[in-house]
Every structure is written in structure tokens, then in C-alpha cells.
Scaffold this motif. Structure first.
Motif, PDB file in Angstrom:
ATOM      1  N   GLY A  53      11.491   5.748   6.037  1.00 29.64           N
ATOM      2  CA  GLY A  53      10.914   7.024   5.539  1.00 29.64           C
ATOM      3  C   GLY A  53      10.478   6.739   4.099  1.00 29.64           C
ATOM      4  O   GLY A  53      10.340   7.458   3.106  1.00 29.64           O
ATOM      5  N   VAL A  54      10.197   5.175   3.718  1.00 27.84           N
ATOM      6  CA  VAL A  54       9.595   4.944   2.659  1.00 27.84           C
ATOM      7  C   VAL A  54       8.395   5.519   2.271  1.00 27.84           C
ATOM      8  O   VAL A  54       8.129   5.993   1.084  1.00 27.84           O
ATOM      9  N   ALA A  55       7.519   5.797   3.188  1.00 28.47           N
ATOM     10  CA  ALA A  55       6.008   6.245   3.297  1.00 28.47           C
ATOM     11  C   ALA A  55       6.261   7.746   2.474  1.00 28.47           C
ATOM     12  O   ALA A  55       5.277   8.449   1.962  1.00 28.47           O
ATOM     13  N   PRO A  83       1.030  -1.311  -0.002  1.00 26.62           N
ATOM     14  CA  PRO A  83      -0.132  -0.076  -0.027  1.00 26.62           C
ATOM     15  C   PRO A  83       0.823   1.390   0.138  1.00 26.62           C
ATOM     16  O   PRO A  83       0.335   2.181  -0.664  1.00 26.62           O
ATOM     17  N   LEU A  84       1.814   1.217   0.632  1.00 29.43           N
ATOM     18  CA  LEU A  84       2.879   2.577   0.727  1.00 29.43           C
ATOM     19  C   LEU A  84       3.346   2.804  -0.744  1.00 29.43           C
ATOM     20  O   LEU A  84       3.766   3.982  -1.059  1.00 29.43           O
ATOM     21  N   LEU A  85       3.485   1.834  -1.629  1.00 30.78           N
ATOM     22  CA  LEU A  85       4.140   2.135  -2.751  1.00 30.78           C
ATOM     23  C   LEU A  85       2.896   2.049  -3.879  1.00 30.78           C
ATOM     24  O   LEU A  85       3.341   2.245  -5.332  1.00 30.78           O
ATOM     25  N   ARG A  86       1.730   2.083  -3.694  1.00 36.21           N
ATOM     26  CA  ARG A  86       0.776   1.970  -4.785  1.00 36.21           C
ATOM     27  C   ARG A  86       0.859   3.361  -5.503  1.00 36.21           C
ATOM     28  O   ARG A  86       0.464   3.331  -6.938  1.00 36.21           O
ATOM     29  N   PRO A  87       0.898   4.527  -4.664  1.00 34.93           N
ATOM     30  CA  PRO A  87       0.987   5.746  -5.535  1.00 34.93           C
ATOM     31  C   PRO A  87       2.099   5.600  -6.789  1.00 34.93           C
ATOM     32  O   PRO A  87       1.640   6.131  -7.922  1.00 34.93           O
ATOM     33  N   TRP A  88       3.092   4.942  -6.401  1.00 37.62           N
ATOM     34  CA  TRP A  88       4.057   5.074  -7.496  1.00 37.62           C
ATOM     35  C   TRP A  88       3.607   3.922  -8.674  1.00 37.62           C
ATOM     36  O   TRP A  88       3.609   4.113  -9.746  1.00 37.62           O
ATOM     37  N   ALA A  89       2.968   3.238  -8.236  1.00 36.09           N
ATOM     38  CA  ALA A  89       2.459   1.997  -9.230  1.00 36.09           C
ATOM     39  C   ALA A  89       1.331   2.374 -10.068  1.00 36.09           C
ATOM     40  O   ALA A  89       1.416   2.087 -11.363  1.00 36.09           O
ATOM     41  N   GLU A  90       0.596   3.189  -9.521  1.00 38.54           N
ATOM     42  CA  GLU A  90      -0.662   3.851 -10.269  1.00 38.54           C
ATOM     43  C   GLU A  90      -0.001   4.968 -11.382  1.00 38.54           C
ATOM     44  O   GLU A  90      -0.658   4.981 -12.540  1.00 38.54           O
ATOM     45  N   GLN A  91       1.147   5.482 -11.006  1.00 40.51           N
ATOM     46  CA  GLN A  91       1.760   6.550 -11.853  1.00 40.51           C
ATOM     47  C   GLN A  91       2.256   5.850 -13.053  1.00 40.51           C
ATOM     48  O   GLN A  91       2.427   6.189 -14.312  1.00 40.51           O
ATOM     49  N   VAL A  92       3.073   4.729 -12.741  1.00 37.63           N
ATOM     50  CA  VAL A  92       3.977   4.089 -13.891  1.00 37.63           C
ATOM     51  C   VAL A  92       3.072   3.301 -14.706  1.00 37.63           C
ATOM     52  O   VAL A  92       3.546   2.797 -15.762  1.00 37.63           O
ATOM     53  N   ARG A 100      20.425  17.169   5.695  1.00 37.46           N
ATOM     54  CA  ARG A 100      19.403  16.056   5.438  1.00 37.46           C
ATOM     55  C   ARG A 100      18.962  15.285   6.821  1.00 37.46           C
ATOM     56  O   ARG A 100      19.865  14.978   7.796  1.00 37.46           O
ATOM     57  N   ALA A 101      17.752  15.477   7.068  1.00 35.08           N
ATOM     58  CA  ALA A 101      17.284  14.713   8.230  1.00 35.08           C
ATOM     59  C   ALA A 101      17.244  13.200   8.330  1.00 35.08           C
ATOM     60  O   ALA A 101      17.333  12.630   7.190  1.00 35.08           O
ATOM     61  N   TYR A 102      17.524  12.642   9.310  1.00 40.77           N
ATOM     62  CA  TYR A 102      17.167  11.148   9.512  1.00 40.77           C
ATOM     63  C   TYR A 102      15.835  10.875   9.577  1.00 40.77           C
ATOM     64  O   TYR A 102      15.086  11.380  10.459  1.00 40.77           O
ATOM     65  N   LEU A 103      14.980  10.026   8.767  1.00 37.72           N
ATOM     66  CA  LEU A 103      13.606  10.186   8.806  1.00 37.72           C
ATOM     67  C   LEU A 103      13.141   8.769   9.395  1.00 37.72           C
ATOM     68  O   LEU A 103      13.816   7.720   9.487  1.00 37.72           O
ATOM     69  N   ASP A 104      12.270   9.047  10.248  1.00 34.43           N
ATOM     70  CA  ASP A 104      11.724   7.905  10.974  1.00 34.43           C
ATOM     71  C   ASP A 104      10.509   7.274  10.278  1.00 34.43           C
ATOM     72  O   ASP A 104       9.584   7.905   9.637  1.00 34.43           O
ATOM     73  N   GLU A 105      10.406   6.601  10.468  1.00 30.01           N
ATOM     74  CA  GLU A 105       9.059   6.062   9.852  1.00 30.01           C
ATOM     75  C   GLU A 105       8.098   5.524  10.901  1.00 30.01           C
ATOM     76  O   GLU A 105       8.557   5.316  11.967  1.00 30.01           O
TER      77      GLU A 105
END
Length: 338
Positions: free
Chosen positions: A234-236, A39-48, A324-329
Motif C-alpha cells: 500500500g505504499v502507493a 517514483p511512488l515517493l516523489r509526491p512526498w519528495a516534492e512537498q518536503v 482497517r483494510a489490508y491493502l494490496d498493492e
């Protein structure tokens, strides 16, 4: 079940990090074949997805089974350098013709005609696969690569800080909720694999990967270096649509219109879309984008009837000049998913 990777002092000394563009290609195929599981990667999948309608990538898709338990090792061998580009990894793949048949023989299940043709003629098949990967990359990943690479590099910097603060134990302790470190062993919860795997003095290669989320994948058998691919922090945040006002200093140097266009390229976009957002005519937007491309601040990627513009790493740094900040997720050579 758990897979235990057993370290010696030599293994700790030889542990390293790397980024793998080819690994991201292979892992991203899983996402497109089963977007509901990511689900976190679906925006990319829908675009490509619509852009890939003009791209031939059937052999690549055949080599990445879903659900993913084992993948033929030659498809994305562990990178030999920390920051390889796609061309270097494809050259390594083309040189792995001797591995094609034994690696495919390790993958369970029936083969498609395309995979069988690769098995029958590895050199010809690898050339076809490399061409498919190149076309797929241009359509699906190249426009997003500066942002993806920045996140992966940030993850490696974060791990380096943990190593400096608390040694290898601190660095490895929180790779993923499925991974634990205790008494010289890195334990990975697996659905299909268990037991001990010594690292054979080769150390562990850690490869952060956006598209393996939410899994962890491992390589533990010769001839490949033991490898763990895991999702970075930070993948999200990668696919969030951010309203970004360009820095005033940048607008003074480039002009407000060109600075605004760079800000709008937080996601790859076409000339028409950018013109609409910035309130420009398409010829006017194209003129500004051409100037930005010549200055090395954006790139153009043609995939079939689409031309997408994307910011370069230099432009990303100009728009975010602060520290650059270190991202949490997690598929790899002869890899096993947990």
C-alpha cells in the motif's frame, strides 16, 4: 546472487516485527537524493524539499550514500522494542559512540570533512547528528507520521494474520518479489552480497519501511540482530489526494467547519492553504485549528518559515471508523541493498 538467511527453531521462535522512525529518516534521505529512482515517493519528495531549505542536514546526507550499498550501522541500529519513538532511537544512537569508528571503517569510499570529524570525535559528532535528525524529522516526516505509522502497523497486523493462518512459512513467503522462503531459508536476491548467513539463534527482525521502496535491505553481521527492511503493502496509497467528506456524526460533534478542516488534512497543510480550501479567512481557520490542536486532533509543525498542520492518529480513526483494510498493492545498520 542471493543472500540466504538460515533459520533454526530458535530463530523462528525469536522472529519479530518492529517499526523504526529513525530507519525511515535514513531511508527517506535516499529518496531526496535520488527521487527519480523512487517514483511512488516523489509526491512526498516534492512537498518536503522546499521546507528542508531551512534545515541543516548535511552530515545526515553525507552518511547515506546513493547508490546505497552499505550504511554505517550506528546511524539506525535495529530497534530493541516493537514501537520505539524517535527519541528512544536517538538515545540509542547517542550511546553508540564506540561503534562509530569501526562502522565507518566498513563503509567504502572517501569521507567528507563532516564524516571525518564524526570519526575523529564520535561523541560530539553524534550530538550533531542527533540534532540534524531531529530538525529533519520535524520538517520532512513528523507531519506525515500518523499516516505512515498507520500503514506500517497495518502491515504488521496483516503479517500476524498470515502467521495465524499458515505459520512462519506463510508469513514470510510474500514479503517482497525479491524474497523467497524454502526449507528453513529466507533467500534475498542481491546485487552485491551472496552466501549463507546463520541467524545465530537471535531470530530475524522484520521492519516494514515506506522509504526503502522499491528495495530490500538487510543486516547480517554482529553485533546487530539480523534484520530485513522491506516495503509494506500500500505504499502507493500514502500520497494520494483523497476527497473525503467527514462523517455526519463527527460533524455533529465538532461542527461542520472543524470536521471539514480535519478531512482536508489528509496531507499536511498550512493555515493559508486550509483557509482557501474551506472557504474561510486565515484568522478564522487559525482559530478552528487551534481548537482542534488543543483537543488532540491535529498537530502543528514549524520548520523555518513554514507551519504545517497534520492530523493525529486519533483524528485518523475518527474519520475512518471502520475496520482497517489490508491493502494490496529497502538503509539500515551495516546494511546491504539488493
Amino acid at each position: 546472487m542471493a543472500l540466504d538467511l538460515v533459520f533454526t527453531a530458535h530463530d523462528i521462535a525469536n522472529t519479530r516485527f518492529a517499526i523504526s522512525p529513525l530507519g525511515e529518516v535514513v531511508a527517506s534521505v535516499r529518496v531526496l537524493k535520488d527521487p527519480s529512482a523512487h517514483p511512488l515517493l516523489r509526491p512526498w519528495a516534492e512537498q518536503v524539499r522546499r521546507r528542508l531549505a531551512d534545515v541543516q542536514w548535511r552530515l545526515l546526507a553525507d552518511l547515506v550514500p546513493v547508490p546505497t550499498i552499505t550504511i554505517a550501522g550506528f546511524t539506525c541500529t535495529p530497534p530493541s522494542t516493537s514501537m520505539p519513538d524517535l527519541e528512544l532511537e536517538l538515545a540509542t544512537m547517542r550511546g553508540a559512540a564506540a561503534r562509530v569508528r569501526p562502522d565507518l571503517d566498513e563503509v567504502p569510499g572517501p569521507r567528507t570533512k563532516r564524516v571525518q570529524a564524526l570519526h575523529d570525535d564520535p561523541e560530539k559528532g553524534l550530538e550533531r547528528l542527533a540534532a540534524e535528525v531531529t530538525d529533519y524529522w520535524q520538517a520532512a516526516l513528523a507531519p506525515y507520521w500518523p499516516r505512515i505509522r498507520a500503514l506500517l502497523e497495518g502491515e504488521i497486523l496483516y503479517r500476524a494474520r498470515l502467521l495465524a493462518e499458515g505459520g512462519a512459512q506463510r508469513m514470510l513467503a510474500d514479503l517482497d518479489e525479491a524474497v523467497t522462503w524454502h526449507d528453513g531459508r529466507l533467500s534475498i536476491r542481491h546485487r552485491h552480497v551472496s552466501g549463507e548467513r546463520p541467524l545465530r539463534g537471535l531470530g530475524l527482525l522484520l521492519v516494514p519501511s515506506v522509504f526503502v521502496w522499491p528495495k530490500v535491505f538487510s543486516v547480517t553481521v554482529p553485533p546487530y540482530q539480523p534484520t530485513v527492511r522491506y516495503a509494506p503493502r500500500g505504499v502507493a496509497t500514502l500520497w494520494e489526494r483523497r476527497e473525503l467528506e467527514p462523517p455526519q456524526a463527527l460533524a455533529v460533534v465538532l461542527g461542520r467547519t472543524r470536521a471539514r478542516l480535519l478531512a482536508e488534512l489528509d496531507q499536511p497543510a498550512s493555515t493559508r492553504e486550509l483557509a482557501r480550501r474551506a472557504g474561510l479567512s486565515e484568522p478564522g481557520a487559525n482559530q478552528h485549528l487551534t481548537a482542534l490542536r488543543r483537543a488532540g486532533l491535529c498537530t502543528a509543525h514549524r520548520t523555518g518559515r513554514y507551519v504545517l498542520y497534520a492530523r493525529t492518529a486519533i483524528a485518523e480513526a475518527l474519520l475512518d471508523p471502520g475496520p482497517r483494510a489490508y491493502l494490496d498493492e529497502t538503509p539500515t545498520p551495516r546494511s546491504n541493498s539488493r
